[in-house]
Motif scaffolding. Structure first.
Motif, mmCIF file in Angstrom:
data_model
loop_
_atom_site.group_PDB
_atom_site.id
_atom_site.type_symbol
_atom_site.label_atom_id
_atom_site.label_comp_id
_atom_site.label_asym_id
_atom_site.label_seq_id
_atom_site.Cartn_x
_atom_site.Cartn_y
_atom_site.Cartn_z
ATOM 1 N N PHE A 137 0.831 -1.205 0.000
ATOM 2 C CA PHE A 137 0.000 0.000 0.000
ATOM 3 C C PHE A 137 0.869 1.260 0.000
ATOM 4 O O PHE A 137 0.597 2.224 -0.721
ATOM 5 C CB PHE A 137 -0.933 0.016 1.216
ATOM 6 N N SER A 138 1.925 1.258 0.815
ATOM 7 C CA SER A 138 2.815 2.417 0.863
ATOM 8 C C SER A 138 3.614 2.558 -0.431
ATOM 9 O O SER A 138 3.812 3.671 -0.927
ATOM 10 C CB SER A 138 3.781 2.296 2.049
ATOM 11 N N LEU A 139 4.077 1.443 -0.966
ATOM 12 C CA LEU A 139 4.823 1.482 -2.216
ATOM 13 C C LEU A 139 3.944 1.974 -3.358
ATOM 14 O O LEU A 139 4.381 2.773 -4.201
ATOM 15 C CB LEU A 139 5.372 0.089 -2.542
ATOM 16 N N MET A 140 2.702 1.521 -3.376
ATOM 17 C CA MET A 140 1.755 1.967 -4.393
ATOM 18 C C MET A 140 1.528 3.473 -4.299
ATOM 19 O O MET A 140 1.489 4.178 -5.312
ATOM 20 C CB MET A 140 0.420 1.244 -4.216
ATOM 21 N N GLU A 141 1.428 3.973 -3.065
ATOM 22 C CA GLU A 141 1.239 5.411 -2.863
ATOM 23 C C GLU A 141 2.418 6.196 -3.410
ATOM 24 O O GLU A 141 2.250 7.257 -4.026
ATOM 25 C CB GLU A 141 1.062 5.706 -1.369
ATOM 26 N N ALA A 142 3.634 5.674 -3.192
ATOM 27 C CA ALA A 142 4.838 6.355 -3.675
ATOM 28 C C ALA A 142 4.881 6.411 -5.198
ATOM 29 O O ALA A 142 5.432 7.359 -5.771
ATOM 30 C CB ALA A 142 6.081 5.642 -3.147
ATOM 31 N N ILE A 143 4.295 5.409 -5.836
ATOM 32 C CA ILE A 143 4.335 5.326 -7.297
ATOM 33 C C ILE A 143 3.174 6.059 -7.958
ATOM 34 O O ILE A 143 3.311 6.608 -9.055
ATOM 35 C CB ILE A 143 4.359 3.842 -7.734
ATOM 36 N N LEU A 144 2.026 6.098 -7.281
ATOM 37 C CA LEU A 144 0.826 6.675 -7.894
ATOM 38 C C LEU A 144 0.883 8.193 -8.033
ATOM 39 O O LEU A 144 0.337 8.746 -8.985
ATOM 40 C CB LEU A 144 -0.419 6.293 -7.079
ATOM 41 N N GLN A 145 1.503 8.862 -7.070
ATOM 42 C CA GLN A 145 1.551 10.321 -7.152
ATOM 43 C C GLN A 145 2.805 10.865 -6.492
ATOM 44 O O GLN A 145 3.372 10.229 -5.598
ATOM 45 C CB GLN A 145 0.308 10.943 -6.517
ATOM 46 N N PRO A 146 3.267 12.041 -6.927
ATOM 47 C CA PRO A 146 4.505 12.615 -6.372
ATOM 48 C C PRO A 146 4.282 13.151 -4.964
ATOM 49 O O PRO A 146 3.182 13.558 -4.601
ATOM 50 C CB PRO A 146 4.822 13.753 -7.351
ATOM 51 N N HIS A 147 5.351 13.134 -4.184
ATOM 52 C CA HIS A 147 5.313 13.694 -2.836
ATOM 53 C C HIS A 147 6.529 14.599 -2.647
ATOM 54 O O HIS A 147 7.643 14.220 -3.002
ATOM 55 C CB HIS A 147 5.317 12.586 -1.777
ATOM 56 N N HIS A 148 6.292 15.756 -2.116
ATOM 57 C CA HIS A 148 7.376 16.707 -1.885
ATOM 58 C C HIS A 148 8.151 16.304 -0.634
ATOM 59 O O HIS A 148 7.599 16.280 0.462
ATOM 60 C CB HIS A 148 6.811 18.124 -1.710
ATOM 61 N N TYR A 149 9.419 15.999 -0.814
ATOM 62 C CA TYR A 149 10.270 15.629 0.325
ATOM 63 C C TYR A 149 10.875 16.873 0.952
ATOM 64 O O TYR A 149 11.313 17.785 0.239
ATOM 65 C CB TYR A 149 11.394 14.699 -0.134
ATOM 66 N N PRO A 150 10.915 16.922 2.292
ATOM 67 C CA PRO A 150 11.574 18.044 2.970
ATOM 68 C C PRO A 150 13.080 17.895 2.821
ATOM 69 O O PRO A 150 13.559 16.848 2.374
ATOM 70 C CB PRO A 150 11.131 17.882 4.426
ATOM 71 N N PRO A 151 13.861 18.899 3.192
ATOM 72 C CA PRO A 151 15.322 18.731 3.198
ATOM 73 C C PRO A 151 15.707 17.519 4.038
ATOM 74 O O PRO A 151 15.062 17.227 5.045
ATOM 75 C CB PRO A 151 15.816 20.035 3.835
ATOM 76 N N LYS A 152 16.753 16.815 3.636
ATOM 77 C CA LYS A 152 17.139 15.567 4.319
ATOM 78 C C LYS A 152 17.321 15.757 5.823
ATOM 79 O O LYS A 152 16.915 14.921 6.628
ATOM 80 C CB LYS A 152 18.427 15.009 3.714
ATOM 81 N N LYS A 153 17.965 16.860 6.211
ATOM 82 C CA LYS A 153 18.228 17.087 7.628
ATOM 83 C C LYS A 153 16.930 17.152 8.425
ATOM 84 O O LYS A 153 16.817 16.560 9.509
ATOM 85 C CB LYS A 153 19.017 18.387 7.812
#
Length: 230
Positions: A137-153
């Motif tokens: 379910f989480s992997l599908m979510e990552a593939i279905l639509q983009p997500h804005h990642y915060p700075p790594k820190k």
């Protein structure tokens, strides 16, 4: 995939997690053999905390979908940013961590994490609902639509803070009851427990970075960190 399809997907997965959050805590509630399972509530089990986390995330995702449809596709900045932050720093790393660590320990020595006696109370489908379905379910979510990642820190700091909070919860409960939440800790000496906790965070951080790589691989450079200053 169309926005309508993604909205339906979010709605269906949300209902699945709501069902699990309502059903699982009541399994064997009046059985003396499961007293330890119910003593202290869901906050002591990462598996149940993750189910609650996933329900919250998919609830926010559904809200974001609905509000965008109402506003003709326009972004709801706060809701969308919160959805992405929740997914990138917690929902994806925690679900993947639970999946990997549970099944790794289960096949090494199931008594360390899920004693065989639990099979009498938790059907196989419940076990897979708690520990297997969460990853696709989480992997599908990552593939279905983009997500804005915060700075790594920032992202790794938030993940580390939540990791530390759960460790404190585990240690506090042990100091109060003398019992470990998971049998694996009873088989380790103090140094082993420190190494286990440290390795757990390193694995979580690796999963976070993997999620970022998947996001970049699928959506390219069009997705910029939501917290990055212009």
């Amino acid at each position: 995939m169309t926005k309508t399809t993604i909205c339906i997907y979010h709605f269906l997965v949300l209902n699945w997690y709501v069902f699990l959050n309502c059903y699982i805590p009541h399994i064997g509630k009046d059985n003396e053999k499961l007293k330890e399972f119910h003593d202290g509530g869901r906050s002591k089990y990462l598996t149940l905390l993750n189910l609650l986390l996933q329900a919250i995330f998919f609830g926010v995702a559904c809200l974001d979908d609905v509000l965008k449809r109402i506003r003709g596709g326009k972004n709801i900045k706060f809701i969308t940013s919160f959805r992405d932050l929740l997914f990138t720093t917690l929902a994806f790393p925690v679900s993947t961590f639970v999946f990997l660590v549970f099944w790794g320990l289960f096949y090494y020595d199931r008594s360390l994490v899920y004693p065989k006696g639990l099979d009498d109370f938790f059907p196989a489908w419940v076990n897979h609902a708690m520990h297997t379905s969460i990853f696709p379910f989480s992997l599908m979510e990552a593939i279905l639509q983009p997500h804005h990642y915060p700075p790594k820190k920032l992202g790794l700091s938030l993940l580390g803070a939540c990791n530390l909070a759960y460790i404190i919860r585990i240690l506090w409960r042990y100091s109060q009851t003398g019992n470990w939440v998971y049998p694996v800790f009873a088989s380790l000496n103090p140094l082993g427990i420190i190494i286990f906790f440290s390795a757990s965070y390193i694995l979580s951080a690796g999963i976070y970075l993997l999620g970022e790589k998947i996001n970049h691989w699928k959506w390219g450079t069009t997705v910029k960190p939501c917290m990055k200053k212009k």
